[in-house]
Design a protein around this motif. Structure first.
Motif, PDB file in Angstrom:
ATOM      1  N   ASP A  57      -7.939  -2.260   0.546  1.00 36.08           N
ATOM      2  CA  ASP A  57      -6.970  -1.208   0.256  1.00 36.08           C
ATOM      3  C   ASP A  57      -7.552   0.170   0.539  1.00 36.08           C
ATOM      4  OD1 ASP A  57      -5.101  -3.071  -0.461  1.00 36.08           O
ATOM      5  OD2 ASP A  57      -5.388  -2.846  -2.620  1.00 36.08           O
ATOM      6  N   ARG A  92      -3.986  -1.078 -12.684  1.00 31.94           N
ATOM      7  CA  ARG A  92      -2.960  -1.784 -11.919  1.00 31.94           C
ATOM      8  C   ARG A  92      -2.157  -2.723 -12.813  1.00 31.94           C
ATOM      9  NH1 ARG A  92      -2.708  -3.121  -6.729  1.00 31.94           N
ATOM     10  NH2 ARG A  92      -2.606  -5.326  -7.322  1.00 31.94           N
ATOM     11  N   PHE A 131      -6.086   2.793   3.126  1.00 37.03           N
ATOM     12  CA  PHE A 131      -5.763   4.158   2.709  1.00 37.03           C
ATOM     13  C   PHE A 131      -6.423   5.177   3.648  1.00 37.03           C
ATOM     14  CE2 PHE A 131      -6.679   8.066   0.431  1.00 37.03           C
ATOM     15  CZ  PHE A 131      -5.457   8.365  -0.153  1.00 37.03           C
ATOM     16  N   ARG A 154       0.453   4.901  -0.574  1.00 38.08           N
ATOM     17  CA  ARG A 154      -0.726   5.762  -0.590  1.00 38.08           C
ATOM     18  C   ARG A 154      -0.752   6.663  -1.815  1.00 38.08           C
ATOM     19  NH1 ARG A 154      -2.184   9.225   2.494  1.00 38.08           N
ATOM     20  NH2 ARG A 154      -4.263   8.602   3.213  1.00 38.08           N
ATOM     21  N   LEU A 184      -1.652   4.504  -4.934  1.00 39.67           N
ATOM     22  CA  LEU A 184      -3.062   4.128  -4.970  1.00 39.67           C
ATOM     23  C   LEU A 184      -3.929   5.329  -5.297  1.00 39.67           C
ATOM     24  CD1 LEU A 184      -5.362   2.119  -4.522  1.00 39.67           C
ATOM     25  CD2 LEU A 184      -5.287   2.682  -2.075  1.00 39.67           C
ATOM     26  N   LEU A 240       0.846  -1.184   0.000  1.00 41.93           N
ATOM     27  CA  LEU A 240       0.000   0.000   0.000  1.00 41.93           C
ATOM     28  C   LEU A 240       0.886   1.240   0.000  1.00 41.93           C
ATOM     29  CD1 LEU A 240      -2.917   1.103   0.132  1.00 41.93           C
ATOM     30  CD2 LEU A 240      -2.556   1.373   2.591  1.00 41.93           C
ATOM     31  N   THR A 272      -3.696   6.102  -8.955  1.00 44.16           N
ATOM     32  CA  THR A 272      -4.448   5.119  -9.738  1.00 44.16           C
ATOM     33  C   THR A 272      -5.944   5.425  -9.678  1.00 44.16           C
ATOM     34  OG1 THR A 272      -2.795   3.408  -9.293  1.00 44.16           O
ATOM     35  CG2 THR A 272      -4.954   2.666 -10.028  1.00 44.16           C
TER      36      THR A 272
END
Length: 331
Positions: free
Chosen positions: A263, A236, A267, A198, A201, A196, A204
């Motif tokens: 996830d 991803r 987050f 941050r 993610l 993870l 994305t």
């Protein structure tokens, strides 16, 4: 359940041969638990008696079926003499058949089996929670399910179901509560193996939102969370060279909805911002939840509660106004 057919060497008589085969099937249905979950001796005795009753009922049913076939499966009408004989045989067979007694036998067996299933599930739950307690994993028991770590654990017969928020993480057959706990640990380790970062993610998610808007999947900039998930899963895979070079099902790396909500929960554990941007979400109404269009995150802090619910999401710059709600404030 796979059933074993009657094997050569039983009875030569077709009726008796079938009866023995049926008894074997009944026995398999009634004894599908591991040794720790089998019935008591008194229950076994009752089951033996029930099987004998079923064998008698089976003979009576077969006699009636044979008599009815004589009346029905004819190429030309029977003469009155033959018809009278066939009807007399069918009437006699019907009188022998005691459906109320058969129903009572079946209902008693159903109650016995249901009781053993409930007892087996109870035993599994107790061992699961003992294992969680021994490993200091947060857990809480509810009416017909448990919560262990981030998972909701529910049971149906030999099956155990693990859910993360609104999403199915794993379903498997296991009657031993200690082994169920081991599977939970393995599933949690698999979820945690997904790194993870941050900022990665968030980037994305932001790119996925842009693609969704470009394809007309938004409304006033808001994108349904399940549409967002699809684009996040695709983006991803664009970081993997083998998929980019040959984008096939074989090179596609699965990204489950369970991993996605996990996830998101990881987050948002700190906050929902990255730099000067913030992920915002609309909480769903009951109709959206009932239609399966929303997603519920697992709670990573309080084992007895659900996490946040997402219906639609978007990213906005710090200081941007609006009536939408920040996920960190949604309930």
């Amino acid at each position: 359940m796979k059933r074993e057919h009657a094997r050569p060497g039983f009875a030569e008589d077709p009726v008796e041969h079938h009866r023995v085969g049926v008894n074997i099937e009944i026995q398999q249905e009634l004894y599908f638990f591991d040794p720790v979950e089998r019935a008591t001796e008194s229950t076994v005795a009752r089951t033996e008696g029930a099987r004998m009753d079923l064998g008698r009922h089976l003979k009576e049913l077969q006699r009636l079926v044979g008599a009815l076939k004589k009346l029905h499966a004819t190429k030309k009408p029977l003469s009155d003499d033959h018809l009278a004989e066939a009807l007399a045989e069918a009437i006699a067979a019907a009188r022998l058949l005691n459906l109320s007694e058969l129903l009572a036998t079946l209902e008693q067996q159903a109650r016995d089996v249901a009781g053993r299933i409930d007892s087996a599930v109870e035993h599994r739950r107790e061992n699961l929670l003992k294992s969680a307690r021994a490993r200091d994993m947060p857990h809480k028991r509810f009416g017909d399910f448990d919560r262990v770590g981030p998972f909701k654990v529910s049971y149906k017969g030999k099956k155990t179901r693990l859910e993360l928020g609104s999403e199915l993480a794993l379903e498997f057959e296991e009657v031993d509560g200690v082994k169920v706990f081991e599977r939970i640990q393995q599933q949690l380790e698999a979820l945690e193996k997904e790194p993870l970062a941050r900022d990665e993610l968030f980037r994305t998610i932001r790119d996925a939102l842009r693609i969704a808007r470009d394809r007309g999947k938004d409304r006033d900039g808001w994108v349904p969370v399940r549409s967002l998930y699809v684009y996040v899963a695709l983006l991803r895979n664009l970081q993997f060279d083998d998929f980019v070079k040959r984008p096939t099902a074989r090179s596609f790396r699965e990204y489950s909805t369970a991993q996605f909500v996990y996830d998101l929960a990881r987050f948002g554990r700190r906050d929902w911002s990255c730099g000067d941007e913030t992920l915002r979400a609309e909480t769903p109404n009951m109709a959206t939840v009932s239609a399966g269009k929303a997603m519920t995150l697992p709670s990573l802090e309080e084992v007895g509660k659900l996490g946040l619910q997402f219906a639609r999401v978007r990213v906005e710059k710090a200081g941007t106004g609006g009536t939408e709600r920040n996920p960190s404030k949604a309930r």
